[in-house]
Design a protein around this motif. Structure first.
Motif, PDB file in Angstrom:
ATOM      1  N   ARG A 129      34.934  50.915  39.643  1.00  0.00           N
ATOM      2  CA  ARG A 129      35.597  49.804  38.965  1.00  0.00           C
ATOM      3  C   ARG A 129      37.024  50.189  38.560  1.00  0.00           C
ATOM      4  N   VAL A 173      38.898  52.645  39.847  1.00  0.00           N
ATOM      5  CA  VAL A 173      39.734  52.850  41.034  1.00  0.00           C
ATOM      6  C   VAL A 173      40.183  51.493  41.581  1.00  0.00           C
ATOM      7  N   MET A 174      39.274  50.524  41.557  1.00  0.00           N
ATOM      8  CA  MET A 174      39.597  49.176  42.050  1.00  0.00           C
ATOM      9  C   MET A 174      40.677  48.523  41.182  1.00  0.00           C
ATOM     10  N   ILE A 175      40.503  48.600  39.854  1.00  0.00           N
ATOM     11  CA  ILE A 175      41.518  48.020  38.953  1.00  0.00           C
ATOM     12  C   ILE A 175      42.868  48.696  39.181  1.00  0.00           C
ATOM     13  N   THR A 219      43.957  50.252  41.847  1.00  0.00           N
ATOM     14  CA  THR A 219      44.496  49.871  43.153  1.00  0.00           C
ATOM     15  C   THR A 219      45.134  48.470  43.061  1.00  0.00           C
ATOM     16  N   TYR A 220      44.442  47.585  42.348  1.00  0.00           N
ATOM     17  CA  TYR A 220      44.935  46.208  42.220  1.00  0.00           C
ATOM     18  C   TYR A 220      46.270  46.160  41.462  1.00  0.00           C
ATOM     19  N   VAL A 221      46.343  46.826  40.298  1.00  0.00           N
ATOM     20  CA  VAL A 221      47.568  46.723  39.484  1.00  0.00           C
ATOM     21  C   VAL A 221      48.748  47.454  40.120  1.00  0.00           C
ATOM     22  N   SER A 224      49.151  47.288  43.484  1.00  0.00           N
ATOM     23  CA  SER A 224      49.356  46.703  44.807  1.00  0.00           C
ATOM     24  C   SER A 224      50.569  45.767  44.807  1.00  0.00           C
ATOM     25  N   TYR A 256      51.812  42.800  42.304  1.00  0.00           N
ATOM     26  CA  TYR A 256      51.234  42.886  40.958  1.00  0.00           C
ATOM     27  C   TYR A 256      51.798  44.053  40.151  1.00  0.00           C
TER      28      TYR A 256
END
Lengths: 95, 496
Positions: free
Chosen positions: B361, B363-365, B367-369, B371, B374
């Motif tokens: 979770r 790592v995903m957050i 990666t998202y912030v 990317s 963003y």
């Protein structure tokens, strides 16, 4: 901002984490709780504020550009799941 | 003979020097205690019995010839996050299966150079991500403390939960720990022991498995303030292998412990008074203020206006750094590999199988912030808020405040498998609401037991200091410890 299943699939791909199709919605919900929580940062007036780059006032130290360690490839690959002749082995990358 | 595991770290060190007992004896006593307790507490994930006895014998020889180091013969536990040559180092993760480092972390090297003995590696939240030690691949750690009349198992806090449980249950004389958002201070509070997160740069990060590099700091967990000062003195120091290591002399922290608080000005930040905070936390805080006043400190109300934004900013900055740091776990260089048809599929399957849900979770957050599209909205904004948080502290210290007193946690230890926290990750994150500001600003912070809640569980206060002024924290922490004069003896229900 919030994420949907399609976005979760894209992030999973960027992060190189396989996410099962039937888990995408759950993941989106979990990530949206966290993204909802951090949303409050938009209340803060950050005009003219420098983003932090170092928590303590320090200049990054430099060193002489010369080799001062090495010569132990066997140690570098010692923990590899698969290695041969001190090389890491991976699935074929180039056709 | 007295139970050697019940001695403080200082008493152990002094008893060894005075040859009242040998390191082999005290090491064997701890190994026996671990053997009797670990099945119940799950604090150790690897016990190095033979290695410890060997180290103890060498220490005894040195002590006999009067050449002992500062911690000669003292048995310690090491958090699984520290690389120890040839010994289990997995950050309590499945993805590092079988990893045996070819090198030693600087902090543990410093401890061995001073003569300490390693009992084994301690359980923790996976990659130090968690506040309850329930995300470990090796299962949850149990807190030695239980509520009065209850047999419910409680969490020890996290991420250094194994370290805190082991110190509290007399399974080591002291333990190493690390703190990225509260991972030393919150478990210290939950287990009734002392933990300091030193100033960023005080302890080398070299050889410590990285979570969020701009926030991570190593520190000691011990049963007393004085022990904490002694152990930090050995752990700290400049290291050219860590580019953010501070090139400063390490003071003898123990010399500051009995300095008192006379003449100091202690700040009380109004923003740490939360809506819905239990009355006993407020009462504890007021008690701490009274103790410091009685000992000659001046107490002043202060304001740290950006406090409430520290936790949300942390949950952008820390996952962003984690997603970069954890990119190295790819099934190629070490640990777990799950075969795939292509190299990309191998990466994705390995990381899906190797990382637990909380780690994935984050790592995903992260990666998202980070990317495209963003980055500015999330990451840059959070780093700007971080600047404001740090400036809040700088203004307060510039106005003559020497240290800041706050509660350490919003509650005492909670039950393992708490349903509300399992259902809502943010509820779990709120455990670090009082501690995370300190990491965001790179400051030192210490948690010291200060009272008991109505169920008989330990509660702690936190002192926050100026950069590189850990000495004031030890002095003020000692005043809290002495004034509270608590019996911090959990009932030994876990013994075989």
């Amino acid at each position: 901002m919030s994420v949907d299943a399609k976005t979760v699939r894209r992030i999973g791909n960027l992060a190189r984490i396989k996410i099962e199709e039937n888990d995408l919605e759950n993941y989106a919900d979990e990530l949206n709780v966290i993204l909802g929580f951090v949303e409050q940062l938009n209340e803060v007036d950050v005009d003219g504020v420098e983003p932090m780059t170092s928590v303590t006032p320090m200049a990054l130290r430099r060193r002489q550009d010369k080799v001062d360690a090495g010569g132990y490839a066997d140690k570098i690959v010692a923990n590899a799941p698969l290695s041969e002749d001190n090389f890491f082995m991976v699935p074929k990358v180039v056709e | 003979m007295t139970d050697l595991t019940k001695l403080s770290l200082k008493e152990t060190r002094d008893g060894l020097r005075a040859k009242q007992f040998s390191s082999v004896e005290v090491t064997s006593a701890y190994l026996g205690a671990i053997d009797g307790a670990n099945q119940s507490l799950n604090a150790y994930i690897c016990v190095e019995g033979e290695g410890a006895k060997k180290q103890a014998q060498i220490s005894d020889e040195k002590l006999a010839s009067g050449n002992g180091g500062a911690l000669e013969g003292v048995p310690l536990g090491i958090k699984d996050l520290f690389a120890t040559r040839g010994v289990h180092t997995q950050a309590a993760s499945h993805i590092l299966d079988g990893f045996l480092p070819e090198y030693e972390s600087t902090v543990t090297s410093n401890l061995w150079d001073d003569g300490a003995v390693m009992l084994g590696k301690l359980n923790m939240d996976e990659f130090a991500m968690g506040s309850s030690n329930e995300t470990s691949y090796f299962g949850p750690v149990v807190n030695p403390w239980r509520a009065d009349g209850s047999s419910q198992n409680l969490v020890p806090g996290g991420s250094s939960g194994g370290s805190a449980s082991a110190v509290s249950a007399w399974l080591c004389a002291g333990a190493t720990a690390t703190d990225t958002g509260g991972s030393i201070r919150q478990p210290a509070a939950f287990c009734g022991i002392v933990g300091i997160k030193p100033t960023y740069g005080r302890c080398s990060r070299w050889g410590v498995v990285a979570f969020a590099s701009s926030l991570d700091q190593a520190g000691p967990l011990t049963r007393t303030v004085e022990d904490n000062a002694i152990m930090l003195t050995s752990m700290a120091g400049f290291d050219k292998k860590d580019s953010t290591s501070a090139d400063l002399a390490v003071p003898d922290f123990a010399a500051a412990v009995e300095r008192g608080v006379k003449g100091l000005t202690i700040g009380i930040p109004k923003e740490y008074r939360l809506d819905g905070m239990p009355d006993e936390i407020e009462t504890l805080w007021q008690q701490g203020i009274a103790w410091l006043k009685e000992e000659g400190a001046t107490v002043k109300d202060i304001s740290l206006p950006h406090t409430k934004y520290a936790l949300p900013a942390y949950y952008i900055v820390a996952p962003a750094e984690a997603s970069s740091n954890l990119a190295r776990y790819d099934g190629v260089k070490y640990g777990l590999r799950v075969a795939g048809k292509s190299i990309d599929e191998m990466y994705a399957l390995t990381r899906a199988a190797g990382f637990g849900r909380e780690v994935q979770r984050r790592v995903m957050i992260g990666t998202y912030v980070l990317s495209a599209g963003y980055y500015d909205a999330y990451y840059v904004r959070a780093q700007k808020v971080r600047t404001l948080i740090k400036q809040d502290f700088e203004k307060v210290f510039a106005s003559g405040i020497d240290a800041i007193l706050t509660p350490a946690t919003p509650s005492a230890a909670f039950g393992i498998g708490d349903k509300e926290m399992a259902a809502d990750p943010v509820k779990m994150y709120l455990n670090d609401i009082f501690t995370v500001t300190v990491n965001m600003a790179g400051l030192p912070g210490i948690a010291v037991p200060a009272g008991m809640d109505k169920q008989g569980l330990p509660l702690a206060l936190q002192l926050i200091g100026k950069p590189f002024d850990e000495e004031t924290l030890f002095a003020a922490g000692r005043v809290i410890e002495r004034s509270a004069d608590l019996d911090l003896t959990p009932k030994s229900w876990w013994r075989k």
